[in-house]
Write a protein that holds these residues in place. Structure first.
Motif, short mmCIF file in Angstrom:
data_model
loop_
_atom_site.label_atom_id
_atom_site.label_comp_id
_atom_site.label_asym_id
_atom_site.label_seq_id
_atom_site.Cartn_x
_atom_site.Cartn_y
_atom_site.Cartn_z
N ALA A 136 -24.57 10.19 6.04
CA ALA A 136 -23.70 11.33 6.36
C ALA A 136 -22.23 10.93 6.35
N ASP A 137 -21.37 11.90 5.97
CA ASP A 137 -19.92 11.71 6.10
C ASP A 137 -19.54 12.08 7.54
N GLY A 138 -18.28 11.81 7.87
CA GLY A 138 -17.79 12.28 9.16
C GLY A 138 -17.84 11.22 10.23
N HIS A 139 -16.85 10.34 10.22
CA HIS A 139 -16.73 9.32 11.25
C HIS A 139 -15.32 9.35 11.82
N VAL A 140 -15.19 8.76 12.98
CA VAL A 140 -13.86 8.67 13.58
C VAL A 140 -13.51 7.19 13.69
N ILE A 141 -12.35 6.84 13.15
CA ILE A 141 -11.91 5.44 13.13
C ILE A 141 -10.78 5.31 14.16
N LYS A 142 -10.91 4.33 15.05
CA LYS A 142 -9.91 4.20 16.13
C LYS A 142 -9.43 2.76 16.27
N ALA A 143 -8.12 2.61 16.38
CA ALA A 143 -7.57 1.31 16.77
C ALA A 143 -7.98 1.07 18.21
N ALA A 161 -12.38 7.33 5.51
CA ALA A 161 -12.75 6.36 6.55
C ALA A 161 -12.37 4.95 6.10
N ILE A 162 -12.68 4.64 4.84
CA ILE A 162 -12.40 3.29 4.33
C ILE A 162 -10.89 3.04 4.26
N ALA A 163 -10.13 4.06 3.87
CA ALA A 163 -8.66 3.90 3.83
C ALA A 163 -8.14 3.61 5.24
N ALA A 164 -8.67 4.31 6.24
CA ALA A 164 -8.20 4.09 7.62
C ALA A 164 -8.57 2.68 8.08
N ILE A 165 -9.79 2.26 7.75
CA ILE A 165 -10.25 0.92 8.17
C ILE A 165 -9.34 -0.16 7.57
N THR A 166 -9.08 -0.05 6.26
CA THR A 166 -8.28 -1.12 5.64
C THR A 166 -6.84 -1.10 6.15
N SER A 167 -6.29 0.10 6.39
CA SER A 167 -4.90 0.04 6.87
C SER A 167 -4.84 -0.49 8.31
N MET A 168 -5.86 -0.22 9.09
CA MET A 168 -5.81 -0.76 10.48
C MET A 168 -6.14 -2.25 10.51
N LEU A 169 -7.26 -2.65 9.85
CA LEU A 169 -7.69 -4.05 10.01
C LEU A 169 -6.96 -5.00 9.05
N GLN A 173 -1.81 -1.93 10.63
CA GLN A 173 -0.96 -0.75 10.78
C GLN A 173 -0.40 -0.63 12.20
N PHE A 174 -1.21 -1.00 13.17
CA PHE A 174 -0.74 -0.88 14.57
C PHE A 174 -0.58 -2.26 15.21
N GLY A 175 -0.32 -3.26 14.37
CA GLY A 175 -0.10 -4.62 14.88
C GLY A 175 -1.31 -5.09 15.67
N HIS A 176 -1.03 -5.67 16.84
CA HIS A 176 -2.08 -6.24 17.68
C HIS A 176 -3.09 -5.17 18.12
N ALA A 177 -2.63 -3.90 18.23
CA ALA A 177 -3.52 -2.83 18.72
C ALA A 177 -4.66 -2.55 17.75
N SER A 178 -4.51 -2.95 16.47
CA SER A 178 -5.61 -2.69 15.54
C SER A 178 -6.20 -3.98 14.96
N THR A 179 -6.22 -5.04 15.78
CA THR A 179 -6.97 -6.23 15.32
C THR A 179 -8.47 -5.99 15.48
N SER A 180 -8.83 -5.01 16.32
CA SER A 180 -10.21 -4.56 16.31
C SER A 180 -10.21 -3.04 16.25
N ILE A 181 -11.27 -2.49 15.65
CA ILE A 181 -11.36 -1.03 15.56
C ILE A 181 -12.73 -0.55 16.06
N LEU A 182 -12.82 0.72 16.32
CA LEU A 182 -14.10 1.35 16.64
C LEU A 182 -14.41 2.35 15.54
N ILE A 183 -15.68 2.41 15.18
CA ILE A 183 -16.13 3.51 14.32
C ILE A 183 -17.06 4.34 15.20
#
Ligand code: AMP
Ligand code: GLY
Length: 423
Positions: A136-143, A161-169, A173-183
Motif C-alpha cells: 500500500a501507498d501512504g506513509h508518514v515520514i518524520k525526523a 516517501a523515498i524523496a523525504a527519506i533521502t533528504s532527511m537521512l 535536511q534537518f541536521g542532527h534532528a534527522s539522523t534518525s527517522i520514523l516511518i
C-alpha cells in the motif's frame, strides 16, 4: 509572587494575560517578551543564560514558566531547579516526549497507549527497502528530533516517501534532528488536541482545541505553525474526550512516573479520531500556539494558583485534590494575522493600524502579539505570524463572528489571514 515567563510569542502573551489577572501576582516579567506583552509586564531581553539567572536573582523571581519547547528540550528547567528556583515545565528527560518522536513512540508501546504502527530507521537503504516492500501507498515520514514543525512529510506515493527519506537521512535536511527517522502507518480521521496541566503524579484537563495548519482557505497550501484555532474542539465530544483522557493522558502521566521521569508542565496531546478511537499523533511538552490563545481566555479559574499547585512537591496527596477548574461555557475562536508570504519569505516592517482599542473592544476581543516590533511609537509587523485575535462567544459561530469583526479593524501593508477559521 514575582513570576517570570520565558518566550516571545502569542502563547506567552496569552500566558502573561492570564497570569497578570492573578490575585497572587506582584510583578510579572517576561523574557524577552514583545511589544504587546510590554503593556502588561516588564520585558527584559536576556542574551544568554547567565543574564537570565541574574535577572531571576535581581527581580526576586519566585516562579519561572517556560513557554517554548527548545529551552525545555535543552534542559533549562533542570538547571533552574538545581538552583532551587521553582519552575513550571518538564525536565529535559520528560521533554523527550516532544524532543524525540522515537522516544515518544517507544514510550506509548511500553504503556499500551493507542498510536499508529511505526518503525525507526538510521539508514536510507533500509528505510527505502521498507517502503518498496509495502503493497500500500501512504506513509508518514518524520525526523526524530525537533525540526521547527517542518519535520513531517505525509507521503501519498512511494516516490514521495523515498524523496523525504533521502533528504532527511542522506542530505541531513534537518541536521542532527534527522539522523534518525520514523516511518509511520498513515492513519485517517479528524484531528484535535487535548491539553493537560500535570504535577508529576496527576493531571487536570485545561481544554481542547482544533487548529488550522494550512496557510490557505479550505485547508490548502503549505503547513504553518497554525493559522487559527477553535476551542472546545468540535471533534472531541464528551465521550471521546473521556476516552482520550483515560486511554492516553492518564497513562502518560502514570507511565512517565513509573519510568522515573515524572511529567510536570503543560502536556499537549495531538490526536486523530480514527475508526478505532483516538490515537496519538504527537506529544508536545508545552502549550500550543495558537491553542494557548484560544484555550486560556476560556479559563475562569486563577491560572497562577493552578501552576503553583502543579509545582508543589507535597508527596502526601494529589496537588490537584479539591481543585476544580472553571471555564467559560461557550466557545472561543482565534484568527492568526500574518505577513503575506508566510510560511515562506515575507516582507516585514509594515506599520499596524487599528491596535488602539476602546473599552467595548476590550470586552469583545483580545489581541495577542506574536511577531511585532516597535519603530518609534508605531507597532510594526515583524514576524510571519504577527497577531492572534481571539473572541469568546455563546457558541462557535458567535465567537467566529466576533473574532472576524475585530480582525477587520486591524490592518497593515501585506496583512493576510484565513477567512474560514471555525466556519
Ligand atoms: P506532527 O508534527 O507529528 O504533529 O505531524 C504533523 C501533521 O502530520 C499532523 O498534524 C497530521 O496531520 C500529520 N500526521 C502525523 N503523523 C501522522 C500519521 N501517522 N498518520 C496520518 N497523519 C499524520
Ligand atoms: N499549533 C501547533 C503547535 O503549537 O505545535
Amino acid at each position: 509572587m514575582n513570576v517570570l515567563i520565558i518566550g516571545s510569542g502569542g502563547r506567552e502573551h496569552a500566558l502573561a494575560h492570564s497570569i497578570s489577572k492573578s490575585p497572587l501576582l506582584d510583578t510579572l516579567v517576561v523574557s524577552p517578551g514583545n511589544p504587546g506583552i510590554a503593556e502588561i509586564a516588564k520585558c527584559v531581553d536576556c542574551p544568554d543564560e547567565p543574564a537570565l539567572f541574574s535577572l531571576i536573582e535581581s527581580a526576586h523571581i519566585d516562579l519561572v514558566v517556560i513557554g517554548p519547547e527548545a529551552p525545555l528540550v535543552d534542559g533549562l528547567a533542570d538547571r533552574l531547579r538545581a538552583k532551587d528556583i521553582m519552575v513550571f515545565g518538564p525536565s529535559q528527560q520528560a521533554a523527550m516526549l516532544e524532543g524525540s518522536k522515537a522516544f515518544a513512540r517507544d514510550f506509548c508501546d511500553r504503556h499500551n497507549i493507542p498510536q499508529p504502527e511505526w518503525h525507526r530507521f538510521d539508514n536510507s537503504a533500509d528505510a527505502c527497502a521498507y517502503i518498496r516492500g509495502h503493497a500500500a501507498d501512504g506513509h508518514v515520514i518524520k525526523a526524530d528530533g525537533l525540526a521547527a514543525g517542518k519535520g513531517v512529510v505525509v507521503a501519498d506515493t512511494k516516490d514521495e516517501a523515498i524523496a523525504a527519506i533521502t533528504s532527511m537521512l542522506d542530505d541531513q535536511q534537518f541536521g542532527h534532528a534527522s539522523t534518525s527517522i520514523l516511518i509511520e502507518e498513515r492513519i485517517t480521521g479528524v484531528e484535535a488536541s487535548l491539553f493537560a496541566i500535570a504535577d508529576g503524579d496527576d493531571a487536570m484537563m485545561i481544554g481542547t482545541a482544533q487548529d488550522y495548519k494550512r496557510v490557505g482557505d479550505g485547508d490548502t497550501g503549505p503547513n504553518t505553525g497554525g493559522m487559527g484555532a477553535v476551542s472546545p474542539a468540535p471533534a472531541l465530544d464528551d465521550r471521546l474526550c473521556e476516552t482520550a483522557w483515560q486511554d492516553i493522558v492518564e497513562k502518560v502521566i502514570k507511565g512517565m512516573k513509573a519510568d522515573h521521569m515524572p511529567y510536570q508542565g503543560f502536556l499537549y496531546t495531538g490526536l486523530m479520531m480514527t475508526a478505532n478511537g483516538p490515537k496519538v499523533i504527537e506529544f508536545n511538552c508545552r502549550f500550543g500556539d495558537p491553542e494557548a490563545e484560544v484555550i486560556l481566555p476560556r479559563l475562569q479559574s486563577d491560572l497562577l494558583t493552578t501552576l503553583l499547585a502543579a509545582c508543589s512537591s507535597d508527596p502526601s496527596s494529589s496537588n490537584f485534590k479539591d481543585m476544580d477548574l472553571k471555564f467559560h461555557d461557550g466557545a472561543a475562536v482565534t484568527v492568526i494575522m500574518v505577513n503575506r508570504g508566510y510560511p515562506g519569505a515575507i516582507k516585514a516592517g509594515g506599520v499596524i493600524n487599528g491596535l488602539k482599542r476602546d473599552d467595548a473592544d476590550t470586552d469583545a476581543a483580545l489581541v495577542f502579539h506574536a511577531g511585532t516590533g516597535k519603530k518609534g511609537d508605531d507597532i510594526i509587523a515583524t514576524g510571519g505570524r504577527v497577531l492572534a485575535v481571539t473572541a469568546l462567544g455563546s457558541d462557535q459561530a458567535d465567537a467566529r463572528t466576533k473574532a472576524y469583526q475585530h480582525v477587520k479593524k486591524i490592518s497593515w501593508p501585506g496583512v493576510y489571514y484565513r477567512k474560514d477559521i471555525a466556519k
